[in-house]
Design a protein around this motif. Sequence first.
Motif, PDB file in Angstrom:
ATOM      1  N   ARG A  89       0.825  -1.334  -0.092  1.00  0.00           N
ATOM      2  CA  ARG A  89       0.038   0.224   0.215  1.00  0.00           C
ATOM      3  C   ARG A  89       0.813   1.147  -0.002  1.00  0.00           C
ATOM      4  O   ARG A  89       1.611   1.374   0.917  1.00  0.00           O
ATOM      5  N   ASP A 123       1.348   5.455  -0.096  1.00  0.00           N
ATOM      6  CA  ASP A 123       0.749   6.838   0.238  1.00  0.00           C
ATOM      7  C   ASP A 123       1.835   7.846   0.215  1.00  0.00           C
ATOM      8  O   ASP A 123       3.141   7.599   0.158  1.00  0.00           O
ATOM      9  N   ARG A 155      -4.147  11.277  -2.905  1.00  0.00           N
ATOM     10  CA  ARG A 155      -5.366  11.291  -2.320  1.00  0.00           C
ATOM     11  C   ARG A 155      -5.969   9.987  -1.831  1.00  0.00           C
ATOM     12  O   ARG A 155      -6.212   9.674  -0.724  1.00  0.00           O
ATOM     13  N   GLU A 156      -5.806   8.833  -2.672  1.00  0.00           N
ATOM     14  CA  GLU A 156      -6.367   7.581  -2.635  1.00  0.00           C
ATOM     15  C   GLU A 156      -4.994   6.643  -2.276  1.00  0.00           C
ATOM     16  O   GLU A 156      -4.122   6.854  -3.301  1.00  0.00           O
ATOM     17  N   PRO A 157      -4.685   6.007  -1.341  1.00  0.00           N
ATOM     18  CA  PRO A 157      -3.770   5.178  -1.315  1.00  0.00           C
ATOM     19  C   PRO A 157      -3.656   4.069  -2.490  1.00  0.00           C
ATOM     20  O   PRO A 157      -4.814   3.512  -3.059  1.00  0.00           O
TER      21      PRO A 157
END
Length: 372
Positions: A218, A220, A229-231
């Motif tokens: 994941r 970020d 903004r979105e992982p």
Amino acid sequence: MEVEDKYKRLLIGQLREELSPKEQNELFAWVYESPQHKRLFYELKDIWDSSKIVRPRNEDRQQEEWAKLWTEIEKLEKQTNGSKGFLWSRNLREVYKIAAILVIAFSASWFLLNQFQKDEYNTLEVPYGARTNITLTDGTKIWLNSGTTFKYPAKLDQKDVDVFLEGEAFFEVAHLKNRKFNVKTSTINIQVLGTSFNVKSYDDDEQIEATLVNGSIRIDGQLDNKTIREPILLKPNQQATFVKGTTGFQVTRIAERNLHEDSAKAQEPTATPTESKASLTIFEKVKVEDYTSWKDHVLVFKSEPLMSLVRQMERWYDVKIEIKDESLKKSRYTGTFENETIEQAIEALSLSLPFDYTIDKNQIEILTKKNL
């Protein structure tokens, strides 16, 4: 007043709630033996409770801390000793406070040091021309490329383990239940449970790459002044490529990728670099071996711009390469270096592109492009 070391230890132990019932009985027999002992005990207890002295756990530090307390008390006693003696001084409480403040300052600094040591990090720096690998105590295996700095905690038994990377590394992270392993770079953060992946994030590169071999990661973080903004969740054989820029933020998904061919275009010099656009590209199908071969001492280039290739070779061979001909910087090279010396590698490049060059120890100049 002179206090025997035995009762100093019992007083300290009582304040720290460390005495056995037998020791408490012995202490209080001494406390109520005289008004002076009683007053001393309750003055110390009051100061201890109200000041909330930091309580170090290390036994050697405890002894040093309290030895300092008694030294300061005895020193102040001599300074204030009058006809009524220290214990009957009108400034008794103030004297004890001064001594306690000294100890508090010492204790606080010890506490910060202790916390730092608890969170102590080891730093491994890999010089140009070298590569190495390590196995952490949790079983995680890490390969580090040339010019890489890797920072990791001495203790890996926390729920969140943060490691810091500047450079390139390949990770085989051991899977531990309920444990998160976080790789932090100057731009992106990668969170994993148990997986194998490659991260390339050199400060002097315009591009950052995260390539997943197996498991899941994941991502970020922040790309220059733009927050992701979105992982981003990567699956095996996917790659996230970040190109630094100062304006905008463009996200693209591409089904397949020919190594470096697409992202290399973004690395070419532009007429107005101050207006370069940040971008994030997700490649769905990547030949991961091309991105991880360095850990097996193999350099793979496919349509690589010479400017980018030179940076990698400088790290790989610990040399300094200067391109004199601007037109050569956009030239691309495809090839593999495995056991070649720097002289052999430069010669192979010069025959392919082609160009003239000079080598003086670790200083290399790529001169003019040859006209064939």
